[in-house]
Scaffold this active site. Sequence first.
Site, PDB file in Angstrom:
ATOM      1  CG  PHE A 195      36.347  48.039  38.835  1.00 28.94           C
ATOM      2  CD1 PHE A 195      35.202  48.861  38.939  1.00 28.94           C
ATOM      3  CD2 PHE A 195      36.280  46.532  38.788  1.00 28.94           C
ATOM      4  CE1 PHE A 195      34.092  48.027  39.057  1.00 28.94           C
ATOM      5  CE2 PHE A 195      35.006  45.933  39.067  1.00 28.94           C
ATOM      6  CZ  PHE A 195      33.765  46.496  39.219  1.00 28.94           C
ATOM      7  CE  LYS A 211      26.616  43.879  29.697  1.00 27.65           C
ATOM      8  NZ  LYS A 211      25.581  43.333  30.694  1.00 27.65           N
ATOM      9  CE  LYS A 226      30.969  41.855  31.465  1.00 24.26           C
ATOM     10  NZ  LYS A 226      30.767  41.083  32.532  1.00 24.26           N
ATOM     11  CD  GLU A 254      32.863  41.023  39.128  1.00 24.74           C
ATOM     12  OE1 GLU A 254      32.115  42.060  39.400  1.00 24.74           O
ATOM     13  OE2 GLU A 254      32.101  40.095  38.346  1.00 24.74           O
ATOM     14  NE  ARG A 280      21.473  46.866  32.693  1.00 23.26           N
ATOM     15  CZ  ARG A 280      22.239  46.130  33.038  1.00 23.26           C
ATOM     16  NH1 ARG A 280      23.579  45.914  32.529  1.00 23.26           N
ATOM     17  NH2 ARG A 280      21.927  45.329  34.327  1.00 23.26           N
TER      18      ARG A 280
HETATM   19  P1  AMP Z   1      27.119  41.977  33.194  1.00 20.16           P
HETATM   20  O1  AMP Z   1      26.850  41.099  34.626  1.00 20.16           O
HETATM   21  O2  AMP Z   1      27.185  41.045  31.962  1.00 20.16           O
HETATM   22  O3  AMP Z   1      25.671  42.954  33.154  1.00 20.16           O
HETATM   23  O4  AMP Z   1      28.194  42.752  33.318  1.00 20.16           O
HETATM   24  C1  AMP Z   1      28.684  43.943  34.078  1.00 20.16           C
HETATM   25  C2  AMP Z   1      29.267  43.365  35.378  1.00 20.16           C
HETATM   26  O5  AMP Z   1      30.644  43.059  35.183  1.00 20.16           O
HETATM   27  C3  AMP Z   1      29.391  44.632  36.319  1.00 20.16           C
HETATM   28  O6  AMP Z   1      28.197  44.614  37.272  1.00 20.16           O
HETATM   29  C4  AMP Z   1      30.490  43.854  37.204  1.00 20.16           C
HETATM   30  O7  AMP Z   1      29.984  43.014  38.362  1.00 20.16           O
HETATM   31  C5  AMP Z   1      31.372  42.952  36.153  1.00 20.16           C
HETATM   32  N1  AMP Z   1      32.713  43.567  35.903  1.00 20.16           N
HETATM   33  C6  AMP Z   1      33.677  42.765  35.805  1.00 20.16           C
HETATM   34  N2  AMP Z   1      34.895  43.393  35.569  1.00 20.16           N
HETATM   35  C7  AMP Z   1      34.608  44.770  35.645  1.00 20.16           C
HETATM   36  C8  AMP Z   1      35.208  45.777  35.465  1.00 20.16           C
HETATM   37  N3  AMP Z   1      36.415  45.966  35.436  1.00 20.16           N
HETATM   38  N4  AMP Z   1      34.294  47.012  35.475  1.00 20.16           N
HETATM   39  C9  AMP Z   1      33.116  47.108  36.064  1.00 20.16           C
HETATM   40  N5  AMP Z   1      32.384  45.964  36.087  1.00 20.16           N
HETATM   41  C10 AMP Z   1      33.080  44.684  35.904  1.00 20.16           C
END
Ligand code: AMP
Length: 547
Positions: free
Chosen positions: A334, A411, A246, A295, A405
């Site tokens: 990704f 995550k 992530k 990302e 979502r």
């Molecule tokens: P959050 O912002 O905490 O809701 O986490 C989701 C976000 O993590 C996504 O919208 C991406 O911007 C980010 N992200 C980072 N690495 C990845 C990955 N390998 N796959 C998908 N999203 C990722």
Amino acid sequence: MLFSDFSDLCTRLEAISGRLEMIDVLQGELPSLSEGELPVFVRFIMGRIFPDWRPEKVGVGPNLLYEGVAYVAGIKKESVVRTINREGDVGRAVEHILTTKEQTSFFTTALELEEVYRDFTYIAGVGGSRSQREKLKVIRRLFANAQPVEGKYLARLLLGELRIGIGEGNIRDAIARAFDVPSVLVEHAYQARNDLGEVALLAREGADALSGVRIELFRPVKMMLAQQGSIGAMLAEHGAVAAEMKYDGSRFQFHKKGGECRIYSRKLEDVTHALPDIVQALVGATKHDVILDGEVIAVRDGKPLPFQFVLRRFRRKHDLDLHIDEITMIPWVFDLLFLDGTTYIDATLSERRAHLESVLGDYIAPQLVSDNTEEVEEFYREALEKGHEGIMIKAPSSPYTPGVRGKNWVKIKPAVDTLDLAVIGAEWGEGRRAKLYGSFLLACRDSGEFIPVSKVATGFSDEMLAIMYDLLKDTVLSTSGKEIVFEPSVVIEVGYAEIQRSPNYSGGYALRFPRFICLREDKSVDDVESLAQIGERYYSQVTSVKP
Ligand code: AMP
């Protein structure tokens, strides 16, 4: 359709609380709309003016609006502001002002829905030094011709706050019923086209038109999003999972057709000019026409830097000289949504990954496919050691669902107790912070409405409070005593110790020990946590305490 009919309909819908009744009313309205009216109506009823993928913004802040209304009513702007403060709602205040205004003109012309849209489009398009004056002219004309109830909804539309509480899902279902097509097809077409207005037109043509939709280059689609979850539950549900780092950076969508390419941010803004190094890297890595999802992270000496460094770059408005920027940016890719004319959002993640690996020479985010808990946990430890935020676990057989979502992407990160919330209010600070906002009222979303869940006053540096003030000062809708109400536009991430049941907030929940973590300029207020998700977190807390 007359704008007054649209406004009356909004009034009716606002009074309905039942989902089915709402859908019923909407469904009855849609078939009679003309080709031109239908898409405008659908977007307006969602509180939007332009298709989600379009870059246009009307760019009318509260100040300009108040000035226009004051002029039309023949009163001072301060008097408009006082009425808003008294009513606590811009729409109702404008309605009240227009009701009591002296008749300055006897000959008003009835506003048409499409005419209002044309005016909004014109306002969005004017630029340059005279743009404010030009916008004001149009606003005055609109309000001069508006009945009080029309004024109420014009004001709310302009500020992006319609507040009639119809969620996207209800509008989708109304479209499906009105034109007798399956709701899932409407949803699917919306995900690909990113404009429910256009999808309504396709729905009217029939199911075939809906199922024939394709993703198009240079029309960004919403990003697929992730929920919080656990390694164990994902393995139990899917057998094997695909795990990736992530990355703590900024989401991007890369579109390329021949020698032409564009990069869009998570809010679907075109940020190509700010990322020439990313353009160069990705153009060099593939010869194909593609839409890629990934990302961007910032790296110094091989270590990832906090995502604020990336945001700084995304925010740049002008071409930059890369030599003065010692930070290296890496675009980790990704996913693949489109390849050489074919849309791949319905293909499984495994298939999309295979295509990605065959067409992109570099920058593919490493992925571990495994059905083994220890192996995935080891991958997680490795991610943290390398300085990443955690890992993402994805269901290998899942399609790409734009804007959703769902449970297919999960995550995993150590500090799960944070929420992204919209700033909807503030109170002035005290002492040396008296000229800044000192505490903020935060809200989640529920069917398009903002529901307060917490106040936050800790965790801000003086510098951050100054930034918050700058971001919020032009979005003030009303003030009363020390309290200020904002047009929701800013998202922040807050940490908390626990979610509690609370009668103090209308949503029924409150955060215990909230603290500011960071600004989320990459997120729009549409992305904030939903009330249902907060409810789920509350119950998972309760069940983990009392099994
Ligand atoms: P959050 O912002 O905490 O809701 O986490 C989701 C976000 O993590 C996504 O919208 C991406 O911007 C980010 N992200 C980072 N690495 C990845 C990955 N390998 N796959 C998908 N999203 C990722």
